[in-house]
Structures are given as C-alpha cells and as structure tokens.
Motif scaffolding. Structure first.
Motif, PDB file in Angstrom:
ATOM      1  N   SER A  47       0.840  -1.207   0.000  1.00 18.33           N
ATOM      2  CA  SER A  47       0.000   0.000   0.000  1.00 18.33           C
ATOM      3  C   SER A  47       0.870   1.250   0.000  1.00 18.33           C
ATOM      4  O   SER A  47       1.862   1.321   0.722  1.00 18.33           O
ATOM      5  N   PHE A  65      -3.687   3.589  -4.074  1.00 21.45           N
ATOM      6  CA  PHE A  65      -4.252   2.694  -3.062  1.00 21.45           C
ATOM      7  C   PHE A  65      -5.310   1.783  -3.685  1.00 21.45           C
ATOM      8  O   PHE A  65      -5.322   0.577  -3.452  1.00 21.45           O
ATOM      9  N   SER A  90      -2.551   2.844   5.320  1.00 17.52           N
ATOM     10  CA  SER A  90      -1.851   3.617   4.295  1.00 17.52           C
ATOM     11  C   SER A  90      -1.552   5.040   4.764  1.00 17.52           C
ATOM     12  O   SER A  90      -0.837   5.768   4.078  1.00 17.52           O
TER      13      SER A  90
END
Length: 120
Positions: A47, A65, A90
């Motif tokens: 990520s 993402f 993330s």
C-alpha cells in the motif's frame, strides 16, 4: 501505595477498545461477498503511504491505493470493505492523526472515505 503490574503493552493500550478508528463503521457486504477476512501483510506492505504533507497529492494516493487493493482483493471478498479496513494502514503521521480525530461514524462507505482529499 498499590503496585501497577500491567505490562507496557497493556498500559499503552488503555482506553482503546480496538485498533479500528471509531470514525469507520462497516456496512454489510454486497450480495455473494463476505466481510469476514484477514488483511494480508503483502497488501499492507504494498500500500502506498500518505503522510498529509503539503507536497503530497492525496488524489494520487487514493488512485494508487485503489490499484493495489483491486489487484489484491481475494475472490468473494467485498472490495469496498477491504479498502475501508486497509486504508488506515496507508496513512502516516499527520494523515493518521486526522483519521483518528474524525467523529465516530463519519465514514460508512468507501465512497465517503474519499472526503479526506477535500479536508486535507
């Protein structure tokens, strides 16, 4: 004076019921999909990371993402729920602080979670 025999892990977790940000509320999975799954470390490792810095592009972060999540969503798993569960991983630093400061129940779908790009 009473002695506190809790471990460092127990002390650092006091007051936290779970690691999930309270602002995220998961809805039911889409038909024929499940919301019960384990996030794989490979997904979290790949990520992109967003720190909330002025030089970072939040739209680019979201696109990257989504590409990573869509390429690693297991069969029969609701992709939107996977994104909502993976998204906090993330975020870093200022961006993660922002997420944890949102009011409880603010994010109820993946589409709603995109609002951070307007606020950040």
């Amino acid at each position: 004076m009473a002695v506190d025999n809790r471990t460092i892990k127990e002390l650092s977790a006091s007051g936290l019921d779970s690691a999930v940000p309270l602002c995220i509320q998961y809805t039911g999975a889409a038909a024929s999909k499940t919301d019960e799954f384990e996030l794989k470390s490979s997904l979290l490792h790949h990520s992109p990371k967003y720190h909330g810095l002025s030089m970072e592009d939040s739209n680019k972060h979201l696109k990257e993402f989504e590409v990573v999540c869509s390429s690693m969503t297991p069969i029969n798993v609701d992709g939107n729920i996977l994104k909502m569960k993976a998204f906090p991983f993330s975020l870093m630093d200022k961006a993660k602080d922002w997420l944890y400061e949102l009011a409880p129940g603010t994010v109820t779908s993946w589409e709603r979670s995109h609002s951070f790009e307007e606020e950040n």
